[in-house]
Structure formats: structure tokens, C-alpha cells
Design a protein around this motif. Structure first.
Motif, PDB file in Angstrom:
ATOM      1  N   SER A   1       0.848  -1.195   0.000  1.00 38.19           N
ATOM      2  CA  SER A   1       0.000   0.000   0.000  1.00 38.19           C
ATOM      3  C   SER A   1       0.878   1.237   0.000  1.00 38.19           C
ATOM      4  O   SER A   1       1.804   1.365   0.799  1.00 38.19           O
ATOM      5  N   GLY A   2       0.589   2.146  -0.897  1.00 40.82           N
ATOM      6  CA  GLY A   2       1.314   3.413  -0.925  1.00 40.82           C
ATOM      7  C   GLY A   2       0.847   4.326   0.197  1.00 40.82           C
ATOM      8  O   GLY A   2      -0.285   4.220   0.672  1.00 40.82           O
ATOM      9  N   LEU A   3       1.748   5.200   0.645  1.00 39.86           N
ATOM     10  CA  LEU A   3       1.394   6.211   1.644  1.00 39.86           C
ATOM     11  C   LEU A   3       1.114   7.512   0.904  1.00 39.86           C
ATOM     12  O   LEU A   3       2.018   8.293   0.631  1.00 39.86           O
ATOM     13  N   CYS A   4      -0.139   7.706   0.560  1.00 36.66           N
ATOM     14  CA  CYS A   4      -0.533   8.863  -0.242  1.00 36.66           C
ATOM     15  C   CYS A   4      -0.840  10.046   0.680  1.00 36.66           C
ATOM     16  O   CYS A   4      -1.181   9.873   1.844  1.00 36.66           O
ATOM     17  N   HIS A   5      -0.721  11.246   0.131  1.00 36.48           N
ATOM     18  CA  HIS A   5      -0.964  12.441   0.942  1.00 36.48           C
ATOM     19  C   HIS A   5      -2.422  12.570   1.365  1.00 36.48           C
ATOM     20  O   HIS A   5      -2.735  13.200   2.370  1.00 36.48           O
TER      21      HIS A   5
ATOM     22  N   ASP B   1       3.623  -4.982  -5.827  1.00 38.20           N
ATOM     23  CA  ASP B   1       4.083  -3.818  -5.060  1.00 38.20           C
ATOM     24  C   ASP B   1       4.292  -2.613  -5.975  1.00 38.20           C
ATOM     25  O   ASP B   1       4.235  -1.472  -5.511  1.00 38.20           O
ATOM     26  N   LYS B   2       4.507  -2.832  -7.248  1.00 41.31           N
ATOM     27  CA  LYS B   2       4.611  -1.709  -8.186  1.00 41.31           C
ATOM     28  C   LYS B   2       3.217  -1.325  -8.707  1.00 41.31           C
ATOM     29  O   LYS B   2       2.894  -0.146  -8.863  1.00 41.31           O
ATOM     30  N   ALA B   3       2.403  -2.342  -8.927  1.00 41.51           N
ATOM     31  CA  ALA B   3       1.055  -2.089  -9.446  1.00 41.51           C
ATOM     32  C   ALA B   3       0.245  -1.211  -8.494  1.00 41.51           C
ATOM     33  O   ALA B   3      -0.582  -0.398  -8.930  1.00 41.51           O
ATOM     34  N   ALA B   4       0.506  -1.352  -7.182  1.00 47.20           N
ATOM     35  CA  ALA B   4      -0.255  -0.581  -6.186  1.00 47.20           C
ATOM     36  C   ALA B   4      -0.207   0.916  -6.482  1.00 47.20           C
ATOM     37  O   ALA B   4      -1.198   1.630  -6.320  1.00 47.20           O
ATOM     38  N   LEU B   5       0.943   1.387  -6.954  1.00 49.50           N
ATOM     39  CA  LEU B   5       1.136   2.825  -7.175  1.00 49.50           C
ATOM     40  C   LEU B   5       0.164   3.414  -8.180  1.00 49.50           C
ATOM     41  O   LEU B   5      -0.134   4.606  -8.171  1.00 49.50           O
ATOM     42  N   VAL B   6      -0.314   2.552  -9.069  1.00 45.63           N
ATOM     43  CA  VAL B   6      -1.191   3.016 -10.149  1.00 45.63           C
ATOM     44  C   VAL B   6      -2.638   3.188  -9.642  1.00 45.63           C
ATOM     45  O   VAL B   6      -3.476   3.776 -10.314  1.00 45.63           O
ATOM     46  N   GLY B   7      -2.902   2.703  -8.420  1.00 45.75           N
ATOM     47  CA  GLY B   7      -4.235   2.845  -7.832  1.00 45.75           C
ATOM     48  C   GLY B   7      -4.580   4.271  -7.448  1.00 45.75           C
ATOM     49  O   GLY B   7      -5.744   4.592  -7.235  1.00 45.75           O
ATOM     50  N   CYS B   8      -3.559   5.121  -7.311  1.00 45.36           N
ATOM     51  CA  CYS B   8      -3.842   6.546  -7.039  1.00 45.36           C
ATOM     52  C   CYS B   8      -2.802   7.447  -7.677  1.00 45.36           C
ATOM     53  O   CYS B   8      -3.040   8.065  -8.698  1.00 45.36           O
TER      54      CYS B   8
ATOM     55  N   GLY C   1      -5.564   4.372   3.977  1.00 45.91           N
ATOM     56  CA  GLY C   1      -4.957   3.759   2.798  1.00 45.91           C
ATOM     57  C   GLY C   1      -5.926   3.558   1.651  1.00 45.91           C
ATOM     58  O   GLY C   1      -7.055   3.109   1.864  1.00 45.91           O
ATOM     59  N   HIS C   2      -5.495   3.936   0.443  1.00 45.23           N
ATOM     60  CA  HIS C   2      -6.371   3.787  -0.727  1.00 45.23           C
ATOM     61  C   HIS C   2      -5.570   3.515  -1.988  1.00 45.23           C
ATOM     62  O   HIS C   2      -6.069   3.666  -3.081  1.00 45.23           O
ATOM     63  N   GLU C   3      -4.290   3.141  -1.813  1.00 43.15           N
ATOM     64  CA  GLU C   3      -3.434   2.898  -2.980  1.00 43.15           C
ATOM     65  C   GLU C   3      -2.833   1.501  -2.811  1.00 43.15           C
ATOM     66  O   GLU C   3      -1.728   1.348  -2.319  1.00 43.15           O
ATOM     67  N   GLY C   4      -3.608   0.476  -3.171  1.00 49.41           N
ATOM     68  CA  GLY C   4      -3.150  -0.880  -2.882  1.00 49.41           C
ATOM     69  C   GLY C   4      -3.385  -1.845  -4.027  1.00 49.41           C
ATOM     70  O   GLY C   4      -4.216  -1.620  -4.913  1.00 49.41           O
ATOM     71  N   ALA C   5      -2.646  -2.942  -3.960  1.00 53.10           N
ATOM     72  CA  ALA C   5      -2.836  -4.024  -4.932  1.00 53.10           C
ATOM     73  C   ALA C   5      -2.629  -5.346  -4.215  1.00 53.10           C
ATOM     74  O   ALA C   5      -1.866  -5.441  -3.256  1.00 53.10           O
ATOM     75  N   GLY C   6      -3.340  -6.359  -4.673  1.00 50.59           N
ATOM     76  CA  GLY C   6      -3.220  -7.658  -4.033  1.00 50.59           C
ATOM     77  C   GLY C   6      -3.950  -8.740  -4.797  1.00 50.59           C
ATOM     78  O   GLY C   6      -4.258  -8.585  -5.987  1.00 50.59           O
ATOM     79  N   GLU C   7      -4.229  -9.828  -4.046  1.00 54.05           N
ATOM     80  CA  GLU C   7      -4.839 -10.997  -4.668  1.00 54.05           C
ATOM     81  C   GLU C   7      -6.220 -11.253  -4.065  1.00 54.05           C
ATOM     82  O   GLU C   7      -6.401 -11.137  -2.851  1.00 54.05           O
ATOM     83  N   VAL C   8      -7.162 -11.583  -4.914  1.00 56.59           N
ATOM     84  CA  VAL C   8      -8.500 -11.938  -4.439  1.00 56.59           C
ATOM     85  C   VAL C   8      -8.414 -13.320  -3.788  1.00 56.59           C
ATOM     86  O   VAL C   8      -7.969 -14.288  -4.417  1.00 56.59           O
ATOM     87  N   VAL C   9      -8.793 -13.394  -2.495  1.00 52.55           N
ATOM     88  CA  VAL C   9      -8.694 -14.677  -1.794  1.00 52.55           C
ATOM     89  C   VAL C   9     -10.056 -15.265  -1.438  1.00 52.55           C
ATOM     90  O   VAL C   9     -10.148 -16.427  -1.029  1.00 52.55           O
ATOM     91  N   GLN C  10     -11.102 -14.460  -1.568  1.00 54.57           N
ATOM     92  CA  GLN C  10     -12.449 -14.971  -1.288  1.00 54.57           C
ATOM     93  C   GLN C  10     -13.453 -14.123  -2.055  1.00 54.57           C
ATOM     94  O   GLN C  10     -13.305 -12.897  -2.139  1.00 54.57           O
ATOM     95  N   VAL C  11     -14.455 -14.807  -2.590  1.00 52.42           N
ATOM     96  CA  VAL C  11     -15.426 -14.115  -3.435  1.00 52.42           C
ATOM     97  C   VAL C  11     -16.811 -14.256  -2.833  1.00 52.42           C
ATOM     98  O   VAL C  11     -17.225 -15.361  -2.465  1.00 52.42           O
TER      99      VAL C  11
ATOM    100  N   CYS D   1     -13.512   3.609   0.264  1.00 57.29           N
ATOM    101  CA  CYS D   1     -14.089   2.277   0.021  1.00 57.29           C
ATOM    102  C   CYS D   1     -13.014   1.209  -0.189  1.00 57.29           C
ATOM    103  O   CYS D   1     -13.268   0.181  -0.830  1.00 57.29           O
ATOM    104  N   THR D   2     -11.788   1.431   0.330  1.00 60.39           N
ATOM    105  CA  THR D   2     -10.699   0.475   0.111  1.00 60.39           C
ATOM    106  C   THR D   2     -10.081   0.003   1.438  1.00 60.39           C
ATOM    107  O   THR D   2     -10.194  -1.159   1.781  1.00 60.39           O
ATOM    108  N   GLY D   3      -9.400   0.915   2.167  1.00 57.28           N
ATOM    109  CA  GLY D   3      -8.765   0.551   3.438  1.00 57.28           C
ATOM    110  C   GLY D   3      -7.541  -0.329   3.234  1.00 57.28           C
ATOM    111  O   GLY D   3      -7.515  -1.495   3.634  1.00 57.28           O
ATOM    112  N   THR D   4      -6.516   0.267   2.603  1.00 56.41           N
ATOM    113  CA  THR D   4      -5.341  -0.535   2.238  1.00 56.41           C
ATOM    114  C   THR D   4      -4.276  -0.591   3.332  1.00 56.41           C
ATOM    115  O   THR D   4      -3.274  -1.284   3.163  1.00 56.41           O
ATOM    116  N   PHE D   5      -4.479   0.122   4.449  1.00 58.00           N
ATOM    117  CA  PHE D   5      -3.535   0.019   5.572  1.00 58.00           C
ATOM    118  C   PHE D   5      -3.916  -1.187   6.420  1.00 58.00           C
ATOM    119  O   PHE D   5      -4.197  -1.084   7.621  1.00 58.00           O
ATOM    120  N   ALA D   6      -3.947  -2.339   5.802  1.00 61.55           N
ATOM    121  CA  ALA D   6      -4.314  -3.589   6.463  1.00 61.55           C
ATOM    122  C   ALA D   6      -3.897  -4.722   5.526  1.00 61.55           C
ATOM    123  O   ALA D   6      -3.992  -4.562   4.313  1.00 61.55           O
TER     124      ALA D   6
END
Ligand SMILES: [Zn+2]
Ligand SMILES: [Zn+2]
Length: 382
Positions: free
Chosen positions: A37-41, A173-180, A71-81, A148-153
Motif C-alpha cells: 500500500s502506498g502512503l498517499c498524501h 508492489d509496483k502495481a499498487a502505485l497506479v491505484g492513485c 490507505g487507498h493505494e493498494g494491490a493484491g490478490e483476491v482470496v475470497q469471493v 471504500c478500500t482501506g489498504t492500511f491492512a
């Protein structure tokens, strides 16, 4: 399940990293395991109070902004649908878009996903589907989630409208940056400013957004890209790595430089990407803009900021444009994968944006480093 999160209980306090309870995804929702998760301003704007609803307005809207997971700049894997999810499955890699895109509202339908109608619930911090919380403190209090994200977790539950599926080969970890930050800055130059080959562009404030406005302007073929920031190493980085042709320590210095470079014609485009937008910056920015040129404001201002210093005669008589811009005026479902393709081909720089990485427990240190001007982007790795 039990997980952890960085919570802001009220403005002007530190982030508190605590154990929390996370529910299973409900209809239309997925559980995401974050890589980074990026630390955005923008999260800092809740800490300082700039982006905090007036208590009376919040009460009127029946909206509880705090406590909130940041946190609102994150990337990850879907683990449950959850039930009814049709666009994602377990194992998919996703970038979370800090503005959801439904694909059906008038704005989405005309290619303006950055102002999707679902953005209306952004400050409510609850799940889009039913406006209830999946995140709860150990004391049983419902927790909001930033954008609607909460990426500091390490884990979250979000609506599928927030998730943009990406190729599984892209480092998360690079893809996350593109979220914001990347999309916001790059798009401010390419989409909102509409930088054309041969133009002169000034970018004011060289942080996680501004550095990407610099690389966007350079990629669009600008003749001059002037990076403005008081911090010397950032100016150097803008010039050596991200495509700035010149730099200046202040707006005054930049104005003189722009005049010199263009023989008094001034800049075709100027983009405001300071940590905080204030009304006194608008006049000096527009003063650097050429007749027929455009100024773009993408920095977050304090919510109640209403006064702007601007020469109105000059605005009309010189046919200047002053425009607002959110999320780079981008379409996250098109632009996030597209920017990541440019990264994969070595044309968009992401690795160079991350100055320091932190653990979740170091989130307050990360923000202190941001305040001290030590980072282009700090990033939490899980
Ligand atoms: Zn952001
Ligand atoms: Zn929409």
C-alpha cells in the motif's frame, strides 16, 4: 477472520495499528490480500483535518467518518469471493481504484469513470452494496475504510466495482502505485492538461503526484517540463529520472525561468500538485500560463477553502482555462492496465518512485518522513 489495520480514531492523532475483525465478503464483494500500500498524501489530509467533514454536516448525512482504516493505494490478490460476484475469481490480481467504477452510470457511460456516481459514497467509508461495515474493532465498533478500500491492512473486503483486474505477471508492489498517485499525476498532464508535443509545462509540487505529472508531460512530448519544488533532491530526481528539463525552487523562480525559456510567451500548461492546494497559489500559477493556456488543479484543498486569488480580467481577456482534475481524469478500467503495460515495456517508471518501504507498524514513521520531504512515495509492504 482476525487481521490488523492502521486506524485513525480522530483527526490530529497518530494512526493506531490494532487487531481487527474482518467479516466475509457479502453480495458483490471480495476479500483481497494486499501485497503493498502506498502512503498517499490524501490520508494525511484526514490526519490534519483538511478532509474531515464538518460534524454538523456529517450528522445531517448520518455519516460517521471516524474511526477509519486508512490507505487507498493498494494491490493484491483476491482470496475470497462473495455471492453474485461475476467479474472476479479467487487468485485474480487486482489494483484497487480509489474511485469505484460501476460502468453503468452516466459518467461511466461517457468515459468518465473518475467521476462515477459511486464516488458519492466515498466519504461514508462503508460497503457500497448496503452501507454497512465489514471491518470492526476488537471493542466491536464499526470501522470505516478510506475511499471504500482501506489498504492500511493486510486484508480488506471491498466491492468488485473498486477492483481492477490486472495481469498476474505484474509485480503487485509496483502495481499498487497506479491505484492513485501514478494515474492521478500522469493523467493530470496527459488527460486534464492535454499536453501536446512541443509545449511548455510547469508542474508545481514534486511529490507522489507531481513526479508522475512530470513523467506524463515528458511522455506526451513536452518541449520544456519545469519541476517546481523547494526540496533540492526531488528537483534533481525529476530532472535525472522522470524527464523534467528544468527545475525551480519556488513559483517565483519558475515564473522567471518560464518567461526566459519561452521569450515571454509563458507556459502552455501548469499543473498544481502541491501537498495542499490553497487559494493563494492559483493566481501565481495562472500568471505563468500563456494566453490560451490551461491551469490544472489536482491537489486536495481543505474542504472549506473558498477564497481564490486570481486576476479575473486576465482569465477572460487572455482566454485562459482553469480546470479541476480528479484521478487524472482517467478511466481506471482502461488506464490502470494500460499504464502497467507501459511499465512492463520500460516506458513508465514505477520502481524509481518508491523511496522507502515500511512495515504496517511503521505507518506513522512513513508519514513523518513524508512531512519531512524524505520520500517521493513511501510504501508499506505486507
Ligand atoms: Zn491518493
Ligand atoms: Zn459509474
Amino acid at each position: 477472520m482476525e487481521t490488523r489495520a492502521a486506524i485513525l480514531w480522530e483527526p490530529r492523532t497518530d494512526w493506531s495499528v490494532e487487531d481487527i475483525e474482518l467479516d466475509d465478503p457479502k453480495a458483490g464483494e471480495v476479500k483481497v490480500k494486499f501485497a503493498a500500500s502506498g502512503l498517499c498524501h490524501s490520508d494525511e489530509h484526514m490526519v490534519t483535518g483538511d478532509m474531515v467533514l464538518d460534524p454538523e454536516i456529517a450528522a445531517l448525512l448520518q455519516l460517521e467518518q471516524f474511526p477509519i482504516i486508512g490507505g487507498h493505494e493498494g494491490a493484491g490478490e483476491v482470496v475470497q469471493v462473495g455471492p453474485g460476484v461475476t467479474t472476479l475469481q479467487e487468485g485474480d490480481h487486482v489494483v484497487l481504484s480509489f474511485i469505484p467504477s460501476c460502468g453503468r452510470c452516466p459518467s461511466c457511460a461517457r468515459g468518465r469513470q473518475h467521476i462515477c456516481d459511486l464516488g458519492a459514497v466515498l466519504l461514508a467509508g462503508r460497503q457500497i452494496g448496503d452501507m454497512t461495515a465489514r471491518h470492526h474493532s476488537k471493542s466491536g465498533k464499526d470501522l470505516g475504510i478510506m475511499c471504500c478500500t482501506g489498504t492500511f491492512a493486510p486484508y480488506t473486503v471491498v466491492n468488485e466495482a473498486t477492483c481492477v483486474k490486472i495481469d498476474n505477471s505484474i509485480p503487485l508492489d509496483k502495481a499498487a502505485l497506479v491505484g492513485c498517485g501514478v494515474t492521478t499525476g500522469w493523467g493530470a498532464a496527459v488527460n486534464a492538461a492535454g499536453v501536446q508535443p512541443g509545449e511548455t509545462v510547469v508542474v508545481i509540487g514534486i511529490g507522489g503526484i507531481g513526479m508522475n505529472a512530470v513523467q506524463g508531460a515528458a511522455m506526451a512530448g513536452a518541449r520544456h517540463v519545469i519541476a517546481v519544488d523547494p526540496i533540492e533532491w526531488k528537483r534533481k530526481e525529476a530532472e535525472t529520472t522522470f524527464g523534467a528539463t528544468h527545475s525551480a525552487a519556488s513559483i517565483e523562480e519558475a515564473a522567471a525561468l518560464v518567461g526566459e525559456l519561452t521569450w515571454g510567451a509563458n507556459a502552455d500548461k501548469a499543473i498544481l500538485t502541491t501537498g495542499v492546494a490553497t487559494g493563494d497559489l492559483i493566481g501565481p500559477m495562472m500568471g505563468m500560463v500563456a494566453k490560451g493556456g490551461r491551469g490544472v488543479v489536482t491537489a486536495v484543498a481543505p474542504m472549506m477553502q473558498e477564497d481564490v486569488k486570481l486576476n479575473l480580467f486576465d482569465l477572460a481577456m487572455q482566454r485562459k482555462e482553469l480546470v479541476g482534475c480528479i484521478f487524472g481524469n482517467a478511466n481506471p478500467r482502461r488506464d490502470i492496465p494500460r499504464l502497467l503495460q507501459l511499465y512492463g515495456e520500460g516506458r513508465l517508471k514505477l520502481d524509481e518512485l518508491v523511496t522507502t518501504t515500511y512495515t504496517l507498524d511503521e505507518v506513522n514513521k512513513g508519514y513523518q518522513d513524508m512531512r519531512d520531504g524524505k520520500n517521493i512515495r513511501g510504501m508499506i509492504l505486507y
